[in-house]
Design an enzyme around this catalytic site. Structure first.
Site, mmCIF file in Angstrom:
data_model
loop_
_atom_site.group_PDB
_atom_site.id
_atom_site.type_symbol
_atom_site.label_atom_id
_atom_site.label_comp_id
_atom_site.label_asym_id
_atom_site.label_seq_id
_atom_site.Cartn_x
_atom_site.Cartn_y
_atom_site.Cartn_z
ATOM 1 N N SER A 1 7.326 4.198 -0.942
ATOM 2 C CA SER A 1 6.367 4.436 0.069
ATOM 3 C C SER A 1 6.881 4.949 1.182
ATOM 4 O O SER A 1 6.389 5.903 2.053
ATOM 5 C CB SER A 1 5.335 3.142 0.459
ATOM 6 N N GLY B 1 0.789 -1.106 0.052
ATOM 7 C CA GLY B 1 -0.123 0.030 -0.191
ATOM 8 C C GLY B 1 0.901 1.431 0.002
ATOM 9 O O GLY B 1 2.031 1.221 -0.257
ATOM 10 N N HIS C 1 4.283 1.702 -8.152
ATOM 11 C CA HIS C 1 3.267 0.625 -7.955
ATOM 12 C C HIS C 1 2.414 0.679 -9.324
ATOM 13 O O HIS C 1 1.968 -0.194 -10.068
ATOM 14 C CB HIS C 1 2.516 0.754 -6.940
ATOM 15 N N LYS D 1 13.326 -2.019 -7.834
ATOM 16 C CA LYS D 1 13.909 -1.459 -6.759
ATOM 17 C C LYS D 1 14.368 -2.532 -5.933
ATOM 18 O O LYS D 1 15.414 -2.239 -5.250
ATOM 19 C CB LYS D 1 12.895 -0.292 -6.235
ATOM 20 N N HIS E 1 2.589 4.515 -5.017
ATOM 21 C CA HIS E 1 3.322 5.565 -5.729
ATOM 22 C C HIS E 1 3.376 5.215 -7.030
ATOM 23 O O HIS E 1 3.101 4.243 -7.492
ATOM 24 C CB HIS E 1 4.510 5.784 -5.020
#
Ligand code: PAF
Length: 285
Positions: free
Chosen positions: A186, A31, A37, A149, A34
């Site tokens: 995040s 969740g 995602h 990442k 950004h």
């Protein structure tokens, strides 16, 4: 978009879509979405008929003293972004649903975890592998999409799929960056403004090292690692280096023959966030 909170509900949805012969792409997340995602969702939409995204902050992959409680959460924001970007199902279980009782069987990752984040976060990838395995069993997607990442996560999950003969394709998607080069994460919201400004030095340094390795044909790996550390140390005032490592990718082994796919990965601690980033290149022998 529909939201599903239970495993039973998810199983029923999957069953009905399978009977319609529709392919499912899965984007697992914790969740606080950004652009990184969103690029996974985009890619999943290109490659499969339907997209399921999970949002679950998995306690099993956080060690003691890590940022489980501090991990940013915003369900409404995540749901609107997911819907706006064409997610078909938001799977949003709570901890009780995923772990009603402590698991009696968990996965243990043996290879490629004594380096990088695995070295500084013991047990982290056991927690990641266990939750991803559970989610794959529940959702039964044809493909799952992971961001580069966390390159070590991509490597671990690909090995898990091979070792357990899972019938799924793992798609690794390029890192998405802010305009100034900082990798989207995040955790970036937990940086102060001075930390945020400083953190741009990380990617600048990674690019310089890649340039040194490729254009200047530098093959002295310990030398390159040393140079990276010194460069970061001289530029980071608030950030503290956790690791700087050059490895073969995706094996995550120490390079002996300096040839093939290489990764330079770094992690830096800030007060309320630990940032990771990496750069890869193909080294000719
Ligand atoms: O990359 C993440 O956000 C998490 O590690 C994942 C894959 C969703 C598992 O909890």
């Amino acid at each position: 978009m529909i939201e599903i909170n239970t495993i039973k509900g998810m199983n029923e949805w999957t069953k009905s879509k399978k009977s319609e012969k529709l392919s499912v792409g899965f984007v697992p997340t914790m969740g606080f979405l950004h652009e990184g995602h969103l690029s996974l969702i985009e890619r999943a939409k290109q490659e499969t008929d339907l997209v399921v995204m999970s949002v679950f902050v998995n306690p099993l992959q956080f060690g003691e003293g890590e940022d489980f409680d501090d991990y940013p959460r915003d369900k409404q924001r995540d749901a609107s972004l997911a819907e706006a970007h064409g997610v078909d199902v938001l799977f949003y279980p709570d901890v009780e649903e995923m772990y009603p009782t402590p698991l009696s069987v968990t996965l243990k990752v043996h290879q490629g975890v004594d380096v990088l984040c695995g070295g500084s976060r013991p047990g982290h990838f056991d927690g990641v592998a266990t939750i991803v395995m559970k989610l794959l069993q529940i959702i039964e997607p044809e493909k799952a999409f992971f961001g580069m990442k966390d390159a070590q996560q991509v490597s671990v999950i690909k090995r898990m799929v091979t070792d357990f003969n899972l019938k799924i394709e793992i798609v690794a998607v390029e890192i998405v960056r802010d305009e100034d080069g900082l990798a989207k994460s995040s955790r970036n919201v937990n940086l102060s403004s001075s930390e945020r400004a400083e953190a741009t030095k990380i990617y600048q340094t990674l690019k310089q090292v890649k340039h040194k390795a490729l254009d200047k044909h530098t093959s002295d790996i310990p030398g390159l690692e040393r140079w990276t550390k010194n460069q970061l140390k001289s530029q980071l005032i608030e950030g503290e280096i956790d690791y700087v490592q050059i490895l073969n990718f995706p094996e995550l082994t120490m390079p002996t023959d300096y040839e093939g796919e290489m990764i330079l990965a770094v992690a830096v601690y800030y007060e309320r966030a630990r940032l990771i980033d990496n750069i890869t290149w193909h080294q000719r022998g």
